[in-house]
Write a protein that holds these residues in place. Sequence first.
Motif, PDB file in Angstrom:
ATOM      1  N   ALA A   2       0.849  -1.186   0.000  1.00  0.00           N
ATOM      2  CA  ALA A   2       0.000   0.000   0.000  1.00  0.00           C
ATOM      3  C   ALA A   2       0.888   1.241   0.000  1.00  0.00           C
ATOM      4  CB  ALA A   2      -0.910  -0.007   1.223  1.00  0.00           C
ATOM      5  N   ILE A   3       0.907   1.944  -1.121  1.00  0.00           N
ATOM      6  CA  ILE A   3       1.711   3.157  -1.248  1.00  0.00           C
ATOM      7  C   ILE A   3       0.767   4.350  -1.192  1.00  0.00           C
ATOM      8  CG2 ILE A   3       3.208   4.492  -2.771  1.00  0.00           C
ATOM      9  CD1 ILE A   3       4.304   1.840  -3.831  1.00  0.00           C
ATOM     10  N   TYR A   4       1.014   5.241  -0.240  1.00  0.00           N
ATOM     11  CA  TYR A   4       0.149   6.391  -0.042  1.00  0.00           C
ATOM     12  C   TYR A   4       0.743   7.629  -0.711  1.00  0.00           C
ATOM     13  CZ  TYR A   4      -1.800   3.323   3.515  1.00  0.00           C
ATOM     14  OH  TYR A   4      -2.359   2.245   4.163  1.00  0.00           O
ATOM     15  N   LEU A   5      -0.025   8.207  -1.637  1.00  0.00           N
ATOM     16  CA  LEU A   5       0.394   9.455  -2.260  1.00  0.00           C
ATOM     17  C   LEU A   5      -0.039  10.617  -1.369  1.00  0.00           C
ATOM     18  CD1 LEU A   5      -0.541   8.770  -5.999  1.00  0.00           C
ATOM     19  CD2 LEU A   5       1.574   8.227  -4.777  1.00  0.00           C
ATOM     20  N   LYS A   6       0.843  11.590  -1.208  1.00  0.00           N
ATOM     21  CA  LYS A   6       0.558  12.724  -0.340  1.00  0.00           C
ATOM     22  C   LYS A   6      -0.001  13.900  -1.140  1.00  0.00           C
ATOM     23  CE  LYS A   6       2.959  10.221   2.639  1.00  0.00           C
ATOM     24  NZ  LYS A   6       3.345   8.834   2.319  1.00  0.00           N
ATOM     25  N   THR A   7      -0.900  14.643  -0.496  1.00  0.00           N
ATOM     26  CA  THR A   7      -1.388  15.888  -1.070  1.00  0.00           C
ATOM     27  C   THR A   7      -0.332  16.975  -0.879  1.00  0.00           C
ATOM     28  OG1 THR A   7      -2.380  16.657   0.998  1.00  0.00           O
ATOM     29  CG2 THR A   7      -3.743  15.221  -0.409  1.00  0.00           C
ATOM     30  N   GLU A   8      -0.526  18.121  -1.526  1.00  0.00           N
ATOM     31  CA  GLU A   8       0.420  19.219  -1.344  1.00  0.00           C
ATOM     32  C   GLU A   8       0.439  19.691   0.109  1.00  0.00           C
ATOM     33  OE1 GLU A   8       2.743  20.450  -3.396  1.00  0.00           O
ATOM     34  OE2 GLU A   8       2.143  18.829  -4.738  1.00  0.00           O
ATOM     35  N   ASP A   9      -0.714  19.719   0.750  1.00  0.00           N
ATOM     36  CA  ASP A   9      -0.763  20.119   2.161  1.00  0.00           C
ATOM     37  C   ASP A   9       0.017  19.138   3.032  1.00  0.00           C
ATOM     38  OD1 ASP A   9      -2.263  22.345   1.589  1.00  0.00           O
ATOM     39  OD2 ASP A   9      -4.182  21.472   2.211  1.00  0.00           O
ATOM     40  N   GLU A  10      -0.110  17.854   2.740  1.00  0.00           N
ATOM     41  CA  GLU A  10       0.611  16.844   3.516  1.00  0.00           C
ATOM     42  C   GLU A  10       2.117  16.939   3.272  1.00  0.00           C
ATOM     43  OE1 GLU A  10      -2.705  13.311   4.030  1.00  0.00           O
ATOM     44  OE2 GLU A  10      -1.599  13.434   2.137  1.00  0.00           O
ATOM     45  N   ILE A  11       2.504  17.229   2.048  1.00  0.00           N
ATOM     46  CA  ILE A  11       3.934  17.388   1.752  1.00  0.00           C
ATOM     47  C   ILE A  11       4.503  18.575   2.521  1.00  0.00           C
ATOM     48  CG2 ILE A  11       5.591  18.002  -0.067  1.00  0.00           C
ATOM     49  CD1 ILE A  11       3.967  16.173  -1.949  1.00  0.00           C
ATOM     50  N   GLU A  12       3.713  19.634   2.686  1.00  0.00           N
ATOM     51  CA  GLU A  12       4.181  20.775   3.475  1.00  0.00           C
ATOM     52  C   GLU A  12       4.381  20.388   4.939  1.00  0.00           C
ATOM     53  OE1 GLU A  12       5.387  23.764   2.511  1.00  0.00           O
ATOM     54  OE2 GLU A  12       5.202  22.714   0.590  1.00  0.00           O
ATOM     55  N   LEU A  13       3.494  19.548   5.483  1.00  0.00           N
ATOM     56  CA  LEU A  13       3.667  19.055   6.847  1.00  0.00           C
ATOM     57  C   LEU A  13       4.895  18.151   6.942  1.00  0.00           C
ATOM     58  CD1 LEU A  13      -0.074  18.306   7.733  1.00  0.00           C
ATOM     59  CD2 LEU A  13       1.353  20.143   8.669  1.00  0.00           C
ATOM     60  N   MET A  14       5.106  17.355   5.909  1.00  0.00           N
ATOM     61  CA  MET A  14       6.312  16.513   5.854  1.00  0.00           C
ATOM     62  C   MET A  14       7.574  17.383   5.834  1.00  0.00           C
ATOM     63  SD  MET A  14       5.652  13.087   5.433  1.00  0.00           S
ATOM     64  CE  MET A  14       7.022  12.507   4.471  1.00  0.00           C
ATOM     65  N   ARG A  15       7.502  18.477   5.076  1.00  0.00           N
ATOM     66  CA  ARG A  15       8.664  19.368   4.995  1.00  0.00           C
ATOM     67  C   ARG A  15       9.003  19.947   6.375  1.00  0.00           C
ATOM     68  NH1 ARG A  15       9.854  21.798   0.491  1.00  0.00           N
ATOM     69  NH2 ARG A  15       7.676  21.990  -0.132  1.00  0.00           N
ATOM     70  N   ALA A  16       7.984  20.365   7.119  1.00  0.00           N
ATOM     71  CA  ALA A  16       8.217  20.945   8.442  1.00  0.00           C
ATOM     72  C   ALA A  16       8.890  19.941   9.370  1.00  0.00           C
ATOM     73  CB  ALA A  16       6.902  21.438   9.035  1.00  0.00           C
ATOM     74  N   ALA A  17       8.411  18.695   9.354  1.00  0.00           N
ATOM     75  CA  ALA A  17       9.013  17.651  10.200  1.00  0.00           C
ATOM     76  C   ALA A  17      10.454  17.389   9.791  1.00  0.00           C
ATOM     77  CB  ALA A  17       8.191  16.369  10.123  1.00  0.00           C
ATOM     78  N   ASN A  18      10.704  17.385   8.502  1.00  0.00           N
ATOM     79  CA  ASN A  18      12.054  17.094   8.008  1.00  0.00           C
ATOM     80  C   ASN A  18      13.015  18.265   8.206  1.00  0.00           C
ATOM     81  OD1 ASN A  18      12.449  14.359   6.577  1.00  0.00           O
ATOM     82  ND2 ASN A  18      10.371  14.957   6.024  1.00  0.00           N
ATOM     83  N   GLN A  19      12.513  19.486   8.113  1.00  0.00           N
ATOM     84  CA  GLN A  19      13.368  20.633   8.382  1.00  0.00           C
ATOM     85  C   GLN A  19      13.792  20.655   9.851  1.00  0.00           C
ATOM     86  OE1 GLN A  19      14.644  23.115   6.146  1.00  0.00           O
ATOM     87  NE2 GLN A  19      14.010  21.518   4.705  1.00  0.00           N
ATOM     88  N   LEU A  20      12.892  20.187  10.727  1.00  0.00           N
ATOM     89  CA  LEU A  20      13.256  20.095  12.139  1.00  0.00           C
ATOM     90  C   LEU A  20      14.360  19.060  12.343  1.00  0.00           C
ATOM     91  CD1 LEU A  20      13.016  20.776  15.101  1.00  0.00           C
ATOM     92  CD2 LEU A  20      11.016  19.257  15.238  1.00  0.00           C
ATOM     93  N   VAL A  21      14.296  17.953  11.624  1.00  0.00           N
ATOM     94  CA  VAL A  21      15.390  16.969  11.690  1.00  0.00           C
ATOM     95  C   VAL A  21      16.701  17.622  11.261  1.00  0.00           C
ATOM     96  CG1 VAL A  21      16.301  14.815  10.765  1.00  0.00           C
ATOM     97  CG2 VAL A  21      13.881  14.981  11.325  1.00  0.00           C
ATOM     98  N   GLY A  22      16.655  18.376  10.169  1.00  0.00           N
ATOM     99  CA  GLY A  22      17.862  19.054   9.704  1.00  0.00           C
ATOM    100  C   GLY A  22      18.406  20.028  10.728  1.00  0.00           C
TER     101      GLY A  22
END
Length: 264
Positions: A2-22
Amino acid sequence: MAIYLKTEDEIELMRAANQLVGSTLGELSRHIVPGVSTAKLNKIADEFIRDHGAEPTFFGFPNPYGAPFPASICCSVNGCVVHGIPTEEQILKEGDIISVDCGTLLNGFNGDSAYTFPVGEISDEVRQLLRVTRESLYLGISKAVHGNHVGDIGNAVQDYCESHGYGVVRELCGHGIGKTMHEDPQVPNYGKRGNGPKLKAGMCIAIEPMITMGNRSVGLLPDKWSVVTRDGKPAAHYEHTIAIRKGEAEILSSFEEIEKTVHI
Protein backbone atom coordinates in the motif's frame (compact mmCIF):
# COMPACT_ATOMS: atom_id res chain seq x y z
CA MET A 1 1.80 -3.20 -0.92
CA ALA A 2 0.00 0.00 0.00
CA ILE A 3 1.71 3.16 -1.25
CA TYR A 4 0.15 6.39 -0.04
CA LEU A 5 0.39 9.46 -2.26
CA LYS A 6 0.56 12.72 -0.34
CA THR A 7 -1.39 15.89 -1.07
CA GLU A 8 0.42 19.22 -1.34
CA ASP A 9 -0.76 20.12 2.16
CA GLU A 10 0.61 16.84 3.52
CA ILE A 11 3.93 17.39 1.75
CA GLU A 12 4.18 20.78 3.48
CA LEU A 13 3.67 19.05 6.85
CA MET A 14 6.31 16.51 5.85
CA ARG A 15 8.66 19.37 5.00
CA ALA A 16 8.22 20.95 8.44
CA ALA A 17 9.01 17.65 10.20
CA ASN A 18 12.05 17.09 8.01
CA GLN A 19 13.37 20.63 8.38
CA LEU A 20 13.26 20.10 12.14
CA VAL A 21 15.39 16.97 11.69
CA GLY A 22 17.86 19.05 9.70
CA SER A 23 17.94 21.69 12.43
CA THR A 24 18.46 19.00 15.08
CA LEU A 25 21.41 17.53 13.19
CA GLY A 26 22.73 21.05 12.69
CA GLU A 27 22.59 21.63 16.44
CA LEU A 28 24.39 18.34 17.07
CA SER A 29 27.12 19.23 14.57
CA ARG A 30 28.44 21.83 17.03
CA HIS A 31 28.78 19.21 19.77
CA ILE A 32 30.36 16.35 17.81
CA VAL A 33 33.92 16.72 19.05
CA PRO A 34 36.50 14.45 20.69
CA GLY A 35 35.54 13.75 24.31
CA VAL A 36 31.75 13.93 24.01
CA SER A 37 29.66 10.87 24.84
CA THR A 38 26.97 9.61 22.50
CA ALA A 39 24.56 9.79 25.47
CA LYS A 40 25.23 13.54 25.67
CA LEU A 41 24.40 13.89 21.97
CA ASN A 42 21.19 11.98 22.54
CA LYS A 43 20.19 14.30 25.40
CA ILE A 44 20.84 17.39 23.27
CA ALA A 45 18.78 16.01 20.38
CA ASP A 46 15.89 14.88 22.60
CA GLU A 47 15.59 18.28 24.26
CA PHE A 48 15.91 20.14 20.95
CA ILE A 49 13.17 18.10 19.28
CA ARG A 50 10.76 18.40 22.20
CA ASP A 51 11.46 22.13 22.63
CA HIS A 52 10.29 22.57 19.04
CA GLY A 53 6.94 20.89 19.69
CA ALA A 54 7.74 17.50 18.17
CA GLU A 55 8.40 13.98 19.40
CA PRO A 56 11.53 11.92 18.67
CA THR A 57 10.10 9.10 16.57
CA PHE A 58 12.88 6.64 17.32
CA PHE A 59 12.31 6.57 21.08
CA GLY A 60 10.44 3.37 21.89
CA PHE A 61 10.31 2.32 18.22
CA PRO A 62 9.95 -1.49 18.15
CA ASN A 63 12.16 -3.88 16.23
CA PRO A 64 11.32 -7.44 15.05
CA TYR A 65 12.77 -8.84 18.28
CA GLY A 66 10.34 -6.88 20.44
CA ALA A 67 13.01 -4.53 21.77
CA PRO A 68 11.94 -0.86 21.84
CA PHE A 69 14.71 1.55 20.85
CA PRO A 70 15.93 3.16 24.10
CA ALA A 71 17.05 6.53 22.72
CA SER A 72 15.92 9.45 20.57
CA ILE A 73 18.68 9.22 17.94
CA CYS A 74 20.85 6.46 16.52
CA CYS A 75 24.59 7.03 17.02
CA SER A 76 26.63 4.63 14.89
CA VAL A 77 30.40 4.95 15.30
CA ASN A 78 33.06 3.69 12.86
CA GLY A 79 32.19 0.06 12.01
CA CYS A 80 28.61 0.39 13.25
CA VAL A 81 26.54 0.87 10.11
CA VAL A 82 23.21 1.91 11.64
CA HIS A 83 21.02 1.75 14.76
CA GLY A 84 23.80 2.29 17.28
CA ILE A 85 22.46 2.96 20.79
CA PRO A 86 23.88 6.05 22.54
CA THR A 87 25.64 5.35 25.87
CA GLU A 88 27.56 7.23 28.54
CA GLU A 89 30.49 4.86 28.00
CA GLN A 90 30.90 5.57 24.29
CA ILE A 91 33.18 8.60 24.08
CA LEU A 92 34.06 10.00 20.67
CA LYS A 93 37.74 10.36 19.89
CA GLU A 94 39.82 12.10 17.25
CA GLY A 95 39.59 10.31 13.91
CA ASP A 96 36.25 8.62 14.56
CA ILE A 97 33.22 8.96 12.31
CA ILE A 98 29.67 8.91 13.62
CA SER A 99 26.44 8.47 11.70
CA VAL A 100 23.56 10.21 13.46
CA ASP A 101 20.11 9.13 12.30
CA CYS A 102 17.24 11.28 13.53
CA GLY A 103 13.46 11.13 13.23
CA THR A 104 10.73 13.54 14.34
CA LEU A 105 6.96 13.37 14.51
CA LEU A 106 5.45 16.82 14.05
CA ASN A 107 1.77 17.58 13.38
CA GLY A 108 1.10 13.94 12.55
CA PHE A 109 3.88 13.47 9.97
CA ASN A 110 7.39 12.07 10.16
CA GLY A 111 10.79 13.45 9.26
CA ASP A 112 13.85 11.22 8.81
CA SER A 113 17.42 12.04 7.86
CA ALA A 114 20.96 10.92 8.66
CA TYR A 115 24.46 12.31 8.30
CA THR A 116 27.91 10.83 8.93
CA PHE A 117 30.11 13.30 10.80
CA PRO A 118 33.90 13.34 11.08
CA VAL A 119 35.19 13.68 14.64
CA GLY A 120 38.12 16.06 14.49
CA GLU A 121 40.60 15.17 11.77
CA ILE A 122 39.95 11.92 9.92
CA SER A 123 42.11 9.99 7.46
CA ASP A 124 41.94 10.75 3.75
CA GLU A 125 40.79 7.18 3.16
CA VAL A 126 37.80 7.56 5.48
CA ARG A 127 37.01 11.04 4.17
CA GLN A 128 36.77 9.55 0.67
CA LEU A 129 34.25 6.96 1.94
CA LEU A 130 32.11 9.76 3.35
CA ARG A 131 32.29 11.82 0.18
CA VAL A 132 31.40 8.94 -2.12
CA THR A 133 28.50 7.83 0.09
CA ARG A 134 27.10 11.36 0.25
CA GLU A 135 27.50 11.75 -3.51
CA SER A 136 25.72 8.43 -4.09
CA LEU A 137 22.72 9.74 -2.13
CA TYR A 138 22.31 12.61 -4.56
CA LEU A 139 22.80 10.31 -7.55
CA GLY A 140 19.97 8.16 -6.18
CA ILE A 141 17.79 11.22 -5.68
CA SER A 142 18.41 12.27 -9.28
CA LYS A 143 16.69 9.04 -10.42
CA ALA A 144 13.72 9.51 -8.07
CA VAL A 145 11.29 11.02 -10.55
CA HIS A 146 7.75 10.23 -11.64
CA GLY A 147 7.74 7.33 -14.11
CA ASN A 148 11.02 5.79 -13.00
CA HIS A 149 11.26 2.73 -10.77
CA VAL A 150 12.68 2.05 -7.32
CA GLY A 151 15.38 -0.05 -9.00
CA ASP A 152 16.66 3.04 -10.83
CA ILE A 153 17.51 4.63 -7.46
CA GLY A 154 19.30 1.58 -6.09
CA ASN A 155 21.16 1.00 -9.34
CA ALA A 156 22.58 4.54 -9.31
CA VAL A 157 23.77 4.17 -5.70
CA GLN A 158 25.21 0.69 -6.24
CA ASP A 159 27.06 1.45 -9.47
CA TYR A 160 28.72 4.55 -8.06
CA CYS A 161 29.79 3.06 -4.74
CA GLU A 162 30.96 -0.26 -6.16
CA SER A 163 32.98 1.60 -8.81
CA HIS A 164 35.00 2.99 -5.88
CA GLY A 165 35.50 -0.48 -4.42
CA TYR A 166 33.02 -0.09 -1.56
CA GLY A 167 30.40 -2.52 -0.27
CA VAL A 168 26.66 -1.84 -0.50
CA VAL A 169 24.72 -3.23 2.47
CA ARG A 170 21.82 -5.45 1.34
CA GLU A 171 20.09 -6.22 4.63
CA LEU A 172 18.79 -2.69 5.22
CA CYS A 173 17.15 -0.18 2.92
CA GLY A 174 15.31 3.09 2.56
CA HIS A 175 11.55 3.29 2.77
CA GLY A 176 8.34 5.16 2.19
CA ILE A 177 7.47 7.66 4.90
CA GLY A 178 4.47 9.72 5.97
CA LYS A 179 2.12 9.39 8.92
CA THR A 180 4.19 6.38 9.94
CA MET A 181 7.99 6.18 9.91
CA HIS A 182 8.17 3.16 7.60
CA GLU A 183 5.71 2.85 4.71
CA ASP A 184 5.84 1.04 1.40
CA PRO A 185 7.80 0.84 -0.79
CA GLN A 186 11.15 -0.43 0.41
CA VAL A 187 13.99 1.43 -1.31
CA PRO A 188 17.14 -0.74 -1.57
CA ASN A 189 20.55 0.74 -2.35
CA TYR A 190 21.13 -1.81 -5.11
CA GLY A 191 19.08 -3.06 -8.02
CA LYS A 192 18.45 -3.03 -11.74
CA ARG A 193 17.17 -0.13 -13.78
CA GLY A 194 13.47 -0.44 -14.57
CA ASN A 195 12.81 -2.94 -11.75
CA GLY A 196 10.68 -2.52 -8.65
CA PRO A 197 7.61 -0.39 -7.90
CA LYS A 198 6.94 2.53 -10.21
CA LEU A 199 7.53 5.98 -8.77
CA LYS A 200 4.56 8.36 -8.83
CA ALA A 201 4.25 12.06 -8.06
CA GLY A 202 3.15 12.47 -4.45
CA MET A 203 5.13 9.55 -3.10
CA CYS A 204 7.43 10.43 -0.20
CA ILE A 205 10.43 8.20 0.38
CA ALA A 206 13.61 8.15 2.46
CA ILE A 207 16.73 7.26 0.46
CA GLU A 208 19.65 6.18 2.66
CA PRO A 209 22.83 4.65 1.26
CA MET A 210 24.65 2.47 3.81
CA ILE A 211 28.11 1.87 2.41
CA THR A 212 31.09 -0.06 3.81
CA MET A 213 34.78 0.51 3.22
CA GLY A 214 35.39 -3.22 3.11
CA ASN A 215 33.15 -6.25 2.71
CA ARG A 216 29.41 -5.55 2.63
CA SER A 217 28.71 -8.36 5.13
CA VAL A 218 27.11 -7.15 8.38
CA GLY A 219 26.04 -8.64 11.70
CA LEU A 220 23.74 -7.75 14.59
CA LEU A 221 25.14 -7.08 18.06
CA PRO A 222 23.57 -8.70 21.16
CA ASP A 223 21.65 -5.48 21.88
CA LYS A 224 19.44 -6.55 18.91
CA TRP A 225 19.79 -3.08 17.34
CA SER A 226 23.35 -2.22 16.36
CA VAL A 227 24.26 -3.41 12.86
CA VAL A 228 28.03 -3.64 12.36
CA THR A 229 30.47 -4.55 9.60
CA ARG A 230 31.79 -8.07 10.07
CA ASP A 231 35.32 -7.04 9.07
CA GLY A 232 35.31 -4.09 11.49
CA LYS A 233 36.00 -1.55 8.75
CA PRO A 234 34.18 1.82 8.77
CA ALA A 235 30.78 2.42 7.21
CA ALA A 236 29.00 5.61 6.16
CA HIS A 237 25.29 6.46 6.08
CA TYR A 238 23.51 9.49 4.63
CA GLU A 239 19.75 9.94 4.29
CA HIS A 240 17.28 12.43 2.85
CA THR A 241 13.50 12.33 2.78
CA ILE A 242 12.17 13.42 -0.60
CA ALA A 243 8.90 13.96 -2.45
CA ILE A 244 8.55 12.48 -5.92
CA ARG A 245 7.60 15.05 -8.56
CA LYS A 246 7.01 14.89 -12.31
CA GLY A 247 10.30 16.74 -12.67
CA GLU A 248 13.22 16.78 -10.28
CA ALA A 249 12.64 15.24 -6.85
CA GLU A 250 12.08 17.67 -3.99
CA ILE A 251 14.35 17.19 -0.98
CA LEU A 252 12.31 17.80 2.17
CA SER A 253 15.13 17.35 4.70
CA SER A 254 18.26 19.49 4.76
CA PHE A 255 22.02 19.30 5.36
CA GLU A 256 22.33 23.10 5.18
CA GLU A 257 22.73 23.73 8.92
CA ILE A 258 25.17 20.84 9.27
CA GLU A 259 27.38 21.91 6.42
CA LYS A 260 27.87 25.42 7.78
CA THR A 261 30.32 23.81 10.20
CA VAL A 262 31.09 20.35 8.78
CA HIS A 263 33.16 19.95 5.63
CA ILE A 264 33.93 16.59 4.09
